[in-house]
Structures are given as structure tokens and as C-alpha cells.
Design a protein around this motif. Structure first.
Motif, short mmCIF file in Angstrom:
data_model
loop_
_atom_site.label_atom_id
_atom_site.label_comp_id
_atom_site.label_asym_id
_atom_site.label_seq_id
_atom_site.Cartn_x
_atom_site.Cartn_y
_atom_site.Cartn_z
N LEU A 19 0.85 -1.18 0.00
CA LEU A 19 0.00 0.00 0.00
C LEU A 19 0.89 1.23 0.00
O LEU A 19 1.71 1.40 0.89
CB LEU A 19 -0.89 0.00 1.24
N LYS A 20 0.73 2.07 -1.01
CA LYS A 20 1.61 3.23 -1.13
C LYS A 20 0.81 4.43 -1.59
O LYS A 20 -0.15 4.28 -2.34
CB LYS A 20 2.70 2.96 -2.18
N PRO A 21 1.21 5.65 -1.17
CA PRO A 21 0.56 6.85 -1.74
C PRO A 21 0.94 6.98 -3.21
O PRO A 21 1.98 6.47 -3.63
CB PRO A 21 1.14 7.99 -0.90
N ILE A 22 0.12 7.67 -3.95
CA ILE A 22 0.34 7.74 -5.41
C ILE A 22 1.68 8.38 -5.75
O ILE A 22 2.29 8.07 -6.77
CB ILE A 22 -0.83 8.49 -6.10
N THR A 23 2.19 9.23 -4.87
CA THR A 23 3.47 9.89 -5.13
C THR A 23 4.64 8.93 -5.06
O THR A 23 5.74 9.26 -5.49
CB THR A 23 3.70 11.02 -4.12
N ASN A 24 4.45 7.75 -4.48
CA ASN A 24 5.54 6.78 -4.38
C ASN A 24 5.40 5.67 -5.42
O ASN A 24 6.08 4.65 -5.30
CB ASN A 24 5.54 6.12 -3.00
N LEU A 25 4.51 5.85 -6.35
CA LEU A 25 4.24 4.75 -7.29
C LEU A 25 4.66 5.10 -8.71
O LEU A 25 4.74 6.26 -9.09
CB LEU A 25 2.75 4.41 -7.27
N TYR A 26 4.93 4.06 -9.47
CA TYR A 26 5.27 4.18 -10.88
C TYR A 26 4.21 3.44 -11.68
O TYR A 26 3.48 2.62 -11.14
CB TYR A 26 6.64 3.56 -11.15
N PHE A 27 4.16 3.72 -12.94
CA PHE A 27 3.20 3.03 -13.78
C PHE A 27 3.93 2.51 -15.00
O PHE A 27 4.51 3.29 -15.77
CB PHE A 27 2.08 3.99 -14.19
N CYS A 28 3.95 1.20 -15.17
CA CYS A 28 4.62 0.62 -16.33
C CYS A 28 3.66 0.65 -17.50
O CYS A 28 2.61 0.01 -17.45
CB CYS A 28 5.11 -0.79 -16.06
N LYS A 291 16.27 16.71 -14.22
CA LYS A 291 15.22 16.22 -15.12
C LYS A 291 15.42 14.75 -15.43
O LYS A 291 16.48 14.19 -15.19
CB LYS A 291 15.23 17.03 -16.40
N PHE A 292 14.36 14.17 -15.98
CA PHE A 292 14.40 12.76 -16.32
C PHE A 292 14.19 12.58 -17.82
O PHE A 292 13.44 13.34 -18.43
CB PHE A 292 13.29 12.01 -15.58
N LYS A 293 14.84 11.56 -18.36
CA LYS A 293 14.57 11.22 -19.76
C LYS A 293 13.29 10.40 -19.82
O LYS A 293 12.50 10.53 -20.74
CB LYS A 293 15.74 10.41 -20.32
N ILE A 294 13.15 9.52 -18.86
CA ILE A 294 11.93 8.71 -18.76
C ILE A 294 11.41 8.88 -17.34
O ILE A 294 12.18 8.80 -16.38
CB ILE A 294 12.23 7.21 -19.01
N GLU A 295 10.15 9.13 -17.21
CA GLU A 295 9.59 9.36 -15.88
C GLU A 295 8.15 8.86 -15.85
O GLU A 295 7.22 9.63 -16.05
CB GLU A 295 9.66 10.87 -15.57
N LEU A 296 8.00 7.56 -15.66
CA LEU A 296 6.65 6.99 -15.67
C LEU A 296 6.10 6.94 -14.25
O LEU A 296 6.04 5.90 -13.63
CB LEU A 296 6.68 5.59 -16.29
N LEU A 297 5.75 8.10 -13.75
CA LEU A 297 5.22 8.17 -12.40
C LEU A 297 3.72 7.94 -12.44
O LEU A 297 3.05 8.35 -13.38
CB LEU A 297 5.53 9.53 -11.78
N ALA A 298 3.22 7.30 -11.39
CA ALA A 298 1.80 6.94 -11.39
C ALA A 298 0.90 8.16 -11.48
O ALA A 298 -0.14 8.10 -12.11
CB ALA A 298 1.48 6.12 -10.15
#
Ligand code: ZN
Ligand code: ZN
Ligand code: ZN
Ligand code: ZN
Length: 492
Positions: A19-28, A291-298
Motif C-alpha cells: 500500500l503506497k501513496p500515489i506519489t511513491n508509485l510508478y506506472f509501467c 530532469k528525467f529522460k523517462i519518468e513513468l510516475l503513477a
């Protein structure tokens, strides 16, 4: 976004069960699954010094023991040390007095100083240096010989184990009746294969193991001096535990022995989905860039749920709950609320399953696997757990499909929310929606217990990954995620 000090009132169920807050999650975007720090691979991308922003390859970082050679931390308060310049007073040597006269120009000398606690390198008798950067005397590690011995020994053991594993692997294939060794197939000898894999040859490793002298514990310990417990101590001269452990090689007990601590390097990490090996985040190489080149944050890909307000939860009663749901994507989103147990049916685990069953098919592959640094696949067994869903309080789920407009950055400046007359929607404002829901609580709920409710969101998601050969042609998906809402405690 959550503040650091604020508890997480809304937590999402990750695909691994955490269980994590949305700010700690990634989305593949390739597996279409939520991932958290626990169920992704963390890789070191680059090493750099956070003070001087020097970048270095990992081999160089290893050579420098992961420390910057030109930046130092204060051994007393751990603040970064600054280089200060002074003019050295040329001492008049009476014997060579005449010679010095021409060389009267004062010479700049440098020392290290802490602007926080005023510690300087002069305090411990480190001579001033003629150059501003580098050249600070390095203290040799008194145990370096032993540490190198231990390192060689462990390397040899690792090599031996790898060899044994390789042999086992080979045997396994021999039993299956298709005995092909690397030698047969590619003309490689075992020694060559080891060489390719960067492993030392077996002879040198066995000698390292044979010559190794293990440490022996001894019961005889040097006596403490007579007056050890009677001596008066001056706490100003004794180092603290943190100061001692900042330089583990010397562990100075007296402040007079403190030495500038070479600054540890920082790393830039990239994160990878463990199921499909795609990058979830990848930072820019330049250490000065955040900055990020890839940043798939939830929170760029999933509907974000926030609690606006709620009535206190009481046993056997209904209480109102106002939620805000926003759509962070640039596509319209259809949203359905579902009871929390719905998720198990809708979610299909194709990607992970095929991956787990993907046993090495050829000997090359399996050899490659054992020669490589083993990739940890044990995690997939851990992830089967599902979190406990709260049962005592339930959200009365309305049977509607809602539409959430796409994100519109200009709409952020609009003031007036559009008030809806519907029972469920309180207001609408560009990509945001306020929902009016009811929470019913079981009469058996105990006062003082945490009041939690769960809710599943079924939402439409448009994948913007450029379609590749093997990936699916369809771009529109229906995904489900479960959120757990924390509504304080059950009240009387
Ligand atoms: Zn996870
Ligand atoms: Zn540095
Ligand atoms: Zn300091
Ligand atoms: Zn993935």
C-alpha cells in the motif's frame, strides 16, 4: 502531492500488494501495472559528487572508493568544508637571510575550514597546501593489506561458486539428453568463458583460497591502564560516536585526530520494471540536471483520489464522504466505481505469468544466465500477497460511469467550478470531479478502531507508447486500481 509530515490518507494497492501513496508509485506502460519501489529494479546509472558535480564512470568511482577526491566534509559536524586562502608569512631564516630578500612576495597557501562549526584543517596540524584543490595528504588505511586479502578471498569464493553452478547447469542438460557444452558449440574453452565473464582463472582463485589465513579470536586482551576509570575526562576532547564512525578505518577517539572526510559520491538511479525490463525512470546524465529522460510516475497516468472531507465514522451509521478525483492524462477518461474485491476478477496477469514460466530454453541461454550476475527472480514469489481490505466500513457504490475530461493546464486558472445537480457529482472543474459518497459502517465496529474504506476505480487508459512489433495493437485499455482511504478512527 503529499507533504512529508502528513500521513498518507489515500493509499493505492500496488500490483505487488504493498500500500503506497500515489506519489511513491510508478506506472509501467508496457505491463499496464502499478509498480512501487519494492517491486522494481533499482540500477545505478552514474556516480557524481553532489558538491562539485563531477561525473565519473563506475570503474573510476570504485577505484576512488566511491569518494570525491577534491571535496571534503567536516569531521566534526559533517558540513562541507571550504577551501580558504591565506598569505603565508615567509619566515626569515637568519642564515639564509640575503637569499630570501628577493623572494619577498607573499605566497598564497590554502587550508580547509568549516563555515558551520569553525573547524579547520590547521586544528589537527595538517599543513597548508600551495594549491587550492586536491593534494591534501591522504592517510593510509592501517588495515588495507588485510582488507585486500579478504577481498581476494571472497572473490575467489564467488568464482568457485559460479563455477559449481555452471557445472550443475551442464549436468542438468546432460541428463536431459542434449549434452552440448560451450566448448562444443562455440569452440570456447572454460578458461576463455571465464575470461569473457571477467572472472579470474580457476588456478589463481584456488590458490587465494588455500593461502587464506582466517582471523582467530583470542581470549587474551590487553589490560586497561590502572587509572582508566578514575581519569578525569574532558568531553571536548573526546569524539562522538558519529564522528568516530564517519571514518571507520581510524575511528579517532580524540578530536585532535579528526581528519577531513572525503565526500561520499552520490548516484543517479534508473528504475526498471522487473516483469518487462523497461525503464520506469531514467535521469539525465548531467549531474546538474534534475530532469528525467523517462519518468513513468503513477500520478501522470492514473486517476488521483483525494479526500475533500468526511463525516466522522460511527458504528451502525452512514456518514458522508467527499472525494476529489482528477485525470492527469491528456485523454478523456471514463471512470466507474467498483467494490474493492472486484479487482481480482478484472486483472489479468498475463505478462508476469508468461515471464515466470519462461524457463531457459537453450543451453546458451542458461549458461548466459549463470555467467551473468544473477538476476534476482525470487521476488515474484513474494508478490503474491494481497493486502487486507477493510470490512467494517463500506462505500455505497453508485452505479454510474463518469467521464473525466483530459488535463488542461490553462483551466487551472478558472475559478468557478461547475456545480452539478446530480446526486453523486458535487462539482466539476476541467479534469477534476468532486464525488459525494456515503460510507456505511457495521454496528459491530469498535469505537477507537481505525476507520478505513476501500474503493476500486475502473478507468479507461489510452496508451501512448508507440506500437512496436510484438506489443498489442490496441491502445485503449480498461484498467482497475484499488485505493484505501483512511477516515480517522471510529467515533461514538
Ligand atoms: Zn509494488
Ligand atoms: Zn566533489
Ligand atoms: Zn564543521
Ligand atoms: Zn513492465
Amino acid at each position: 502531492m503529499a507533504y512529508l509530515t502528513q500521513p498518507d490518507f489515500v493509499r493505492y494497492v500496488c500490483s505487488c500488494g504493498q500500500l503506497k501513496p500515489i506519489t511513491n508509485l510508478y506506472f509501467c506502460r508496457h505491463c499496464l501495472k502499478i509498480r512501487c519501489g519494492f517491486c522494481i529494479c533499482h540500477e545505478v546509472d552514474s556516480h557524481y559528487c553532489a558538491n562539485c558535480l563531477e561525473n565519473m564512470p563506475s570503474s573510476e568511482a570504485r577505484l576512488k572508493k566511491n569518494r570525491c577526491s577534491s571535496c571534503f566534509d567536516c569531521p566534526s559536524c559533517f558540513h562541507t568544508l571550504s577551501t580558504r586562502a591565506t598569505f603565508a608569512q615567509t619566515r626569515q631564516d637568519p642564515a639564509a637571510g640575503d637569499a630570501k630578500v628577493e623572494n619577498k612576495q607573499a605566497k598564497k597557501m590554502y587550508y580547509l575550514s568549516c563555515f558551520n562549526c569553525r573547524w579547520t584543517s590547521r586544528d589537527v596540524g595538517i599543513p597548508d597546501q600551495p594549491v587550492a584543490s586536491g593534494g591534501w595528504p591522504e592517510r593510509p588505511n592501517p588495515f588495507s593489506a588485510r582488507i585486500n586479502q579478504l577481498l581476494d578471498y571472497y572473490k575467489a569464493i564467488a568464482q568457485q561458486e559460479k563455477q559449481e553452478k555452471l557445472d550443475r547447469e551442464r549436468k542438468k542438460f546432460a541428463i536431459r539428453g542434449k549434452y552440448i557444452t560451450l566448448t562444443d558449440k562455440t569452440g570456447l574453452t572454460g578458461a576463455m568463458a571465464r575470461n569473457i565473464a571477467g572472472l579470474p582463472s580457476s588456478e589463481s582463485s584456488s590458490s587465494a583460497i588455500a593461502n587464506f589465513v582466517p582471523s582467530v579470536a583470542s581470549a587474551e586482551v590487553e589490560e586497561l591502564p590502572e587509572d582508566y576509570h578514575l581519569r578525569e575526562i574532558n568531553l571536548k576532547q573526546v569524539t562522538t560516536m558519529a564522528q568516530r564512525l564517519a571514518s571507520p578505518e581510524w575511528q579517532p577517539a580524540s578530536v585532535a585526530r579528526l581528519h577531513p572526510v572525503a565526500r561520499p559520491l552520490s548516484v543517479k538511479r534508473s528504475q526498471r520494471c522487473r516483469a518487462c525490463d523497461h525503464n520506469l525512470t531514467k535521469p539525465e546524465y548531467n549531474p546538474g540536471s534534475i530532469k528525467f529522460k523517462i519518468e513513468l510516475l503513477a500520478f501522470y497516468h492514473m486517476p488521483e483520489v483525494k479526500i475533500i472531507s468526511h463525516e466522522s465514522v460511527k458504528p451502525g451509521q452512514q456518514s458522508a464522504l467527499l472525494l476529489k478525483v482528477s485525470n492527469p492524462t491528456s485523454h478523456e477518461m471514463a471512470l466507474r466505481l467498483l467494490p474493492p474485491d472486484h479487482q481480482a476478477e478484472t486483472e489479468t496477469d498475463e505478462t508476469t505469468e508468461t515471464h515466470e514460466k519462461n524457463e531457459p530454453k537453450s543451453i546458451e541461454k542458461s549458461l548466459e544466465k549463470s555467467l551473468n550476475l544473477e538476476k534476482d527472480t525470487t521476488w515474484s514469489k513474494v508478490i503474491e500477497r494481497k493486502p487486507q481490505m477493510p470490512a467494517l466500513s463500506q462505500i455505497c457504490i453508485p452505479e454510474v460511469t463518469l467521464t473525466l475530461a483530459q488535463r488542461d493546464d490553462a483551466a487551472e486558472y478558472d475559478d468557478d467550478p461547475q456545480h452539478d445537480t446530480s446526486d453523486i457529482i458535487l462539482w466539476r472543474k476541467s479534469n477534476k470531479l468532486a464525488l459525494r459518497l456515503k460510507v456505511s459502517t457495521d454496528p459491530s465496529a469498535e469505537v477507537g478502531q481505525p476507520a478505513q474504506v476501500a474503493l476500486s476505480l475502473q478507468y479507461s487508459y489510452r496508451n501512448t507508447v508507440p506500437p512496436s512489433a510484438q506489443s498489442a495493437q490496441h491502445r485503449d485499455h480498461t484498467l482497475t486500481t484499488t485505493v484505501l482511504l483512511d477516515l480517522g478512527t471510529v467515533c461514538e
